[in-house]
Design an enzyme around this catalytic site. Structure first.
Site, PDB file in Angstrom:
ATOM      1  CD  GLU A  73      -1.287  16.381  12.016  1.00 52.29           C
ATOM      2  OE1 GLU A  73      -1.039  15.289  12.552  1.00 52.29           O
ATOM      3  OE2 GLU A  73      -1.528  16.500  10.781  1.00 52.29           O
ATOM      4  CG  HIS A 116       7.412   8.831  15.619  1.00 52.64           C
ATOM      5  ND1 HIS A 116       7.823   8.377  14.392  1.00 52.64           N
ATOM      6  CD2 HIS A 116       6.055   8.736  15.619  1.00 52.64           C
ATOM      7  CE1 HIS A 116       6.770   7.999  13.684  1.00 52.64           C
ATOM      8  NE2 HIS A 116       5.692   8.217  14.398  1.00 52.64           N
TER       9      HIS A 116
END
Length: 659
Positions: free
Chosen positions: A397, A464
């Site tokens: 990322e 998540h």
């Protein structure tokens, strides 16, 4: 030092010498000014000049160089006027950052130089982004990026080199191995003999070059750069060199053994090269003295110009104005023709039409190509736009965010998908320290959209399910968008892509396939920073965004006979539509802020403070906030229900109405 194996003309040899001499003379002057308190800090490159000069001269003037804080020679070799450099170091208006940053923390498109941030690592990813743009355009250009031996320990170094190798990006990764990361010797930084040895692990060509031999640096880098232009690929180059001063002047060199300093002093790149040129009768003592006199005179003349420059001044309005790039974005109104589609379809459609509009827009993320992303937003995009523009990334990322910024430097828009908003934490540094500060620091837009699938309600557990918008609403320079309806999502996403500033675009996973809306089929935009009033009433103002908009609607439908409500869907959290908030609160006198995120330190805290500061005399009750528990999000369905604020909102609303 062996300079004999060369076939360079005398004028090139003299150019190399003069190019090294100038930054050395500037540095010697800066050390005097530092002691006099006329500059605030100095990071010396004395002893390392051959690397900066050799690499920069080996490149073409329109090829990007990404230097660090010891690469003064990059700036002087690109012939930036000295008075502008001196103004930069003194925080004056003729510098490159309007007094907002110091030393070499700046870039300039005019000279194709992209300056560093102190976190070091993102520099590698930026170079990969610039190189990707060069490759997409088939421009046959290379770029070079510098780091030190200490910087190679950062995760960004690995991520950027790994991506560059996989994508065969035309970039030279130049590591100045000067033996120490501040005071930490290389023996305590890595456990291989040479940094260049890591090239094998990346499937990348690598070289070791004597960083104090200007001819070796110049000729070898020139040859490598020409090869990369014809055959795009990354190359790792380790320059063995040494800095003769401290990490910065205040740190000194007491941690360096004297015999080591003495041995490297004998390898001084300028002294040795001068002796060679004199022995070859290419340079005389008289000509050398002439060079020094001319340079010393120019340095003093430009310094005097800088000293005469007034202290920089600014206004609060100017400081705020420069936070974002002010540019009229492409705008288009919604059409009357509409389809009833889901939130996920609207986002996909908005992204697809954006890629059609902007022919070089690049979408990047994990599994976004053939697989279509884990939520299938980009399903079918490879067939429409090709793998050059729809790019699967490794799990990296941080590098991909930095790489997107590199594309922006080359005027290419990028949309980055975080597979889950939770995972943005591993890309946090370049978002908040690079993208957010770029335009304010040196006027460079960061034309990047980061898509953030977020939210609870789907039993995904602590890793998540976060709705972590508050991580970014706190950071000046970022825009944060959080739509609740398909029509808003499409128009706001297109507007975010058009906006030249960095935008965090939150998409609630629980709404993807559960919420339908009549969405215009055309390419249209909605303004960022404009809230929507979904219900109008007189008793209470309800302020909310994202999934809680729908939870609020469900609750209000059961109480519509009892409570008259103004329901405001913020849509954008940064910029925030304070006008809509204040007007509603002044009308109703009571307000409840409803969010999915946990309470402490969230955006509801700031909205509450804004209301108290601007609407206090209109309030008939304390501002009420309703949010999730102060815990991570649990997995089990009953625990997740308890964590979320749905039931607590109804109770809070009723109690506020009774107050």
């Amino acid at each position: 030092m062996d300079y004999s194996k060369h076939q360079l003309p005398n004028e090139i040899l003299l150019q190399l010498y003069k190019s090294m001499l100038l930054p050395r003379l500037i540095e010697e002057k800066m050390l005097i000014l530092l002691r006099q308190g006329k500059i605030s800090k100095w990071f010396s490159g004395i002893g390392q000049e051959a690397v900066s000069i050799g690499v920069t001269l080996a490149l073409e003037n329109d090829e990007y160089v990404l230097p660090m804080h010891r690469n003064l020679g990059v700036f002087t070799t690109r012939k930036i006027p000295l008075y502008r450099l001196f103004s930069q170091w003194q925080g004056k208006a003729n510098g490159f950052t309007k007094g907002r940053d110091r030393s070499f923390h700046f870039g300039t498109q005019d000279y194709k130089i992209i300056g560093m941030i102190s976190h070091l690592g993102p520099q590698m990813g930026i170079a990969s982004g610039i190189a990707l743009a060069n490759k997409l355009r088939a421009s046959e250009k290379v770029c070079a990026v510098f780091t030190g031996d200490g910087g190679t320990s950062e995760g960004d170094f690995h991520e950027a080199l790994n991506v560059a190798s996989i994508w065969k990006l035309p970039v030279l990764f130049c590591v100045e191995n000067n033996g120490y990361g501040l005071s930490t010797p290389t023996s305590e930084q890595y456990n291989c003999e040479n940094i260049a040895d890591r090239g094998v692990g990346y499937g990348m060509e690598s070289h070791i070059i004597d960083g104090n031999n200007i001819i070796e640096v110049y000729t070898k880098v020139q040859k490598l750069a020409e090869s990369v232009r014809k055959d795009p690929r990354p190359i790792l180059i380790e320059f063995k060199t040494f800095r003769m001063r401290g990490h910065e002047e205040a740190s000194g060199t007491k941690y360096v053994p004297k015999e080591l300093l003495d041995s490297w002093a004998l390898k001084d790149p300028i002294t040795n090269f001068k002796e060679f040129l004199v022995s070859e009768k290419i340079l005389s003592e008289h000509l050398d003295e002439q060079f020094k006199n001319e340079m010393t005179h120019q340095i003093q003349e430009d310094l005097n110009k800088t000293f005469d420059e007034p202290i920089i001044e600014s206004t609060i309005e100017d400081e705020i104005k420069d936070l974002y790039k002010d540019k009229i974005a492409i705008s288009s109104s919604p059409a009357t023709e509409k389809n009833n589609i889901r939130l996920i379809d609207a986002i996909s459609e908005g992204l697809k039409q954006s890629m059609e509009k902007h022919k070089d827009l690049v979408v990047m993320g994990q599994d976004v190509a053939e697989y279509g992303g884990v939520f299938k937003i980009t399903e079918g995009f490879v067939e429409l736009f090709g793998k050059e523009r729809v790019r699967n990334t490794p799990i990296c990322e941080s590098a991909i965010v930095s790489l997107a910024y590199g594309l922006s430097i080359q005027k290419i828009k990028a949309v980055v998908e975080m597979q889950f908003a939770d995972f943005v934490s591993t890309g946090f540094n370049p978002i908040v320290n690079l993208l957010a500060k770029s335009h304010y620091r040196w006027g460079q837009e960061a034309d990047v959209v980061i898509r953030m699938p977020c939210g609870a309600g789907v039993g995904a557990g602590p890793f998540h399910s976060q709705t972590n918008e508050a991580w970014f609403t706190k950071t000046p320079g970022l825009k944060v968008v959080y739509p609740a309806f398909p029509q808003d999502a499409k128009g706001l996403l297109i507007a975010a892509v058009n906006d030249p500033n960095p935008v965090l675009f939150f998409e609630h996973k629980g709404l993807y396939r559960s919420i339908y809306d009549d969405v215009p089929t055309n390419y249209y935009t909605l303004p960022l920073g404009k809230a929507a009033t979904l219900k109008e009433g007189s008793d209470i103002t309800v302020i909310t965004f994202g999934a809680t908009v729908h939870w609020a609607l469900d609750t209000l439908n059961t109480l519509e006979e009892e409570i008259s409500v103004d329901l405001i869907d913020l849509r954008s959290l940064q910029p925030l539509d304070t006008e809509a908030i204040f007007n509603s609160v002044k009308k109703t006198g009571k307000v409840i802020i409803y969010q999915e995120d946990s309470l402490f330190g969230s955006i509801s805290s700031d909205i509450s403070s804004l209301i108290m500061e601007n609407c206090f005399e209109y309030l008939d009750a304390p501002v009420k906030r309703v949010a999730s528990l102060e815990t991570p999000i649990p997995f089990a369905a009953n625990l997740e229900r308890q964590y979320l604020p749905k039931e607590r909102f109804k109770e809070g609303l009723i109690n506020l109405a009774k107050y």
